[in-house]
Scaffold this active site. Structure first.
Site, PDB file in Angstrom:
ATOM      1  N   LYS A  84      -9.890   2.280  -8.788  1.00 39.59           N
ATOM      2  CA  LYS A  84     -10.468   2.488  -7.454  1.00 39.59           C
ATOM      3  C   LYS A  84     -11.546   3.564  -7.521  1.00 39.59           C
ATOM      4  CE  LYS A  84      -7.817   2.300  -3.633  1.00 39.59           C
ATOM      5  NZ  LYS A  84      -6.666   2.680  -2.759  1.00 39.59           N
ATOM      6  N   ASP A 133       0.865  -1.186   0.000  1.00 41.70           N
ATOM      7  CA  ASP A 133       0.000   0.000   0.000  1.00 41.70           C
ATOM      8  C   ASP A 133       0.898   1.232   0.000  1.00 41.70           C
ATOM      9  OD1 ASP A 133      -2.386   1.385   0.196  1.00 41.70           O
ATOM     10  OD2 ASP A 133      -2.588   1.139   2.364  1.00 41.70           O
ATOM     11  N   GLU A 181      -6.667   5.335  -8.480  1.00 37.08           N
ATOM     12  CA  GLU A 181      -7.944   5.884  -7.995  1.00 37.08           C
ATOM     13  C   GLU A 181      -8.507   6.974  -8.910  1.00 37.08           C
ATOM     14  OE1 GLU A 181      -7.873   5.627  -3.896  1.00 37.08           O
ATOM     15  OE2 GLU A 181      -9.518   7.014  -3.532  1.00 37.08           O
ATOM     16  N   THR A 219     -13.222   1.442  -2.880  1.00 33.83           N
ATOM     17  CA  THR A 219     -12.479   1.962  -1.745  1.00 33.83           C
ATOM     18  C   THR A 219     -13.391   2.757  -0.805  1.00 33.83           C
ATOM     19  OG1 THR A 219     -10.420   3.101  -1.179  1.00 33.83           O
ATOM     20  CG2 THR A 219     -11.727   4.089  -2.935  1.00 33.83           C
ATOM     21  N   PHE A 228     -11.828  -0.575   5.125  1.00 34.08           N
ATOM     22  CA  PHE A 228     -10.774   0.202   5.802  1.00 34.08           C
ATOM     23  C   PHE A 228     -10.731  -0.087   7.298  1.00 34.08           C
ATOM     24  CE2 PHE A 228      -9.482   4.132   3.116  1.00 34.08           C
ATOM     25  CZ  PHE A 228      -9.435   3.382   1.966  1.00 34.08           C
TER      26      PHE A 228
HETATM   27  C1  E4P Z   1      -5.641   1.415   0.301  1.00 32.07           C
HETATM   28  O1  E4P Z   1      -6.143   1.003  -0.701  1.00 32.07           O
HETATM   29  C2  E4P Z   1      -6.151   2.534   1.081  1.00 32.07           C
HETATM   30  O2  E4P Z   1      -6.250   3.688   0.295  1.00 32.07           O
HETATM   31  C3  E4P Z   1      -5.261   2.748   2.272  1.00 32.07           C
HETATM   32  O3  E4P Z   1      -5.043   1.506   2.904  1.00 32.07           O
HETATM   33  C4  E4P Z   1      -5.793   3.779   3.240  1.00 32.07           C
HETATM   34  O4  E4P Z   1      -4.984   3.797   4.370  1.00 32.07           O
HETATM   35  P1  E4P Z   1      -5.031   4.973   5.450  1.00 32.07           P
HETATM   36  O5  E4P Z   1      -6.306   4.859   6.206  1.00 32.07           O
HETATM   37  O6  E4P Z   1      -3.831   4.723   6.308  1.00 32.07           O
HETATM   38  O7  E4P Z   1      -4.924   6.283   4.706  1.00 32.07           O
END
Ligand code: E4P
Length: 323
Positions: free
Chosen positions: A125, A17, A89, A149, A171
């Site tokens: 995304k 990531d 994205e 996402t 998330f």
């Molecule tokens: C991955 O696809 C996401 O955009 C990412 O894991 C977000 O992470 P964060 O909450 O640390 O910004």
């Protein structure tokens, strides 16, 4: 003796990531994910200044086109170090516009294909709004595969599965952040972590009902959250946490499995637009975090435009200001 990272790779597909191409080269994951915030950080890094200059040259003086080009330039270079796919994205400003999201996704794919990259190696995304999910449903029919996402609620996960999208990114860390703040605590143990519980619930629901949409846990704050999800289809992990996982010796237990999920009694549900909006709105954490996430990705994309404009100002190619 195996490390936690090596052991994790036996249970889940490990994804990096990051927008840092050197980090991807170092960790050699199967796939990689980017987002506007990660690419802003990389665009400000002097190591990647030539990519910003190339994006400016390719964009005939249009800052929006330069952002698209920059995202693809990073994606193309990341793909040289992974066997699988990179996620790119769509502009968060389009989160409530199905048609414009589709146009942007097609444009990004066209830029990749111009660079000789097949659409099979790219995941587009999109924010998991109702409009984003409808865009993904149409894009998947064109074999443009999508990674949904900013996914915080079970309603978002159900709607994505019903739309037949390739992959979702629930998330974990941002859910954990919200509950930590709501409960006014410094930490929540992994066994009680609502971010971890959210991914477990979605994974079991998908596998129990045979949905083909894959689950990729994302946004981790600590290795314990990752270990608790060993067995999830994919896990996207930032370089600092990959480093930590590689520094610990030991085998990991698989926590999630298709067989286990299939033995569970879980009711299948269908959500039309009204039901989706109602159910999502019932979840205060999810409504807060989705709205905030869109604002933050948009703010970082606008900052990225400013970085591009300032590099362009010192280069021979003039560039038009952002709308
Ligand atoms: C991955 O696809 C996401 O955009 C990412 O894991 C977000 O992470 P964060 O909450 O640390 O910004």
């Amino acid at each position: 003796m195996t490390t936690h990272l090596e052991s994790l790779k036996k249970h889940s597909l490990v994804v990096a990531d990051t927008g840092d191409i050197d980090a991807v080269a170092r960790w050699k994951p199967q796939d990689a994910t980017t987002n506007p915030s990660l690419l802003l950080t990389s665009a400000e890094d002097p190591r990647y200044q030539p990519l910003v200059e190339r994006a400016i040259r390719d964009s005939s003086g249009d800052v929006g086109a330069a952002v698209d080009s920059l995202f693809v330039q990073f994606g193309v270079r990341i793909l040289k170090h992974v066997a699988g796919r990179v996620s790119t994205e769509v502009d968060a400003r389009l989160s409530f516009d199905t048609e414009k999201s589709i146009d942007k996704a097609r444009r990004l794919i066209a830029l990749y294909e111009k660079e000789g990259v097949s659409r099979n190696r790219v995941l587009i995304k999109l924010a998991s709004t109702w409009e984003g999910i409808r865009a993904a449903e149409k894009l998947e029919r064109e074999k443009i595969h999508c990674n949904m996402t900013l996914l915080f609620s079970f309603a978002q996960a159900v709607a994505c599965a019903e739309a037949g999208v390739t992959l979702i990114s629930p998330f974990v860390g941002r859910i954990y952040d919200w509950y930590k703040q709501a409960k006014k605590v410094d930490d929540i143990p992994v066994e009680e972590d609502p971010g971890v519980a959210s991914v477990v619930r979605i994974y079991n629901y998908y596998k129990r009902h045979g949905y083909k949409t894959q689950v990729m846990g994302a946004s981790f704050r600590k290795t314990g959250q990752i270990l608790a999800l060993a067995g999830c289809d994919l896990l996207t992990i930032a370089p600092d946490l990959l480093e930590k996982l590689s520094g610990v010796e030991g085998s990991l237990e698989k926590k999630l499995s298709v067989d286990n999920a299939k033995s569970m009694s879980i009711q299948k549900i269908h959500l039309d637009e009204k039901a989706f909006r109602w159910e999502h709105n019932e979840d205060a954490m999810a409504t807060d975090k989705l709205a905030e996430g869109i604002r933050k990705f948009d703010a970082d994309a606008r900052k990225l435009e400013k970085v591009i404009a300032s590099v362009a100002a010192s280069s021979p190619t003039p560039i038009a200001a952002s709308r």
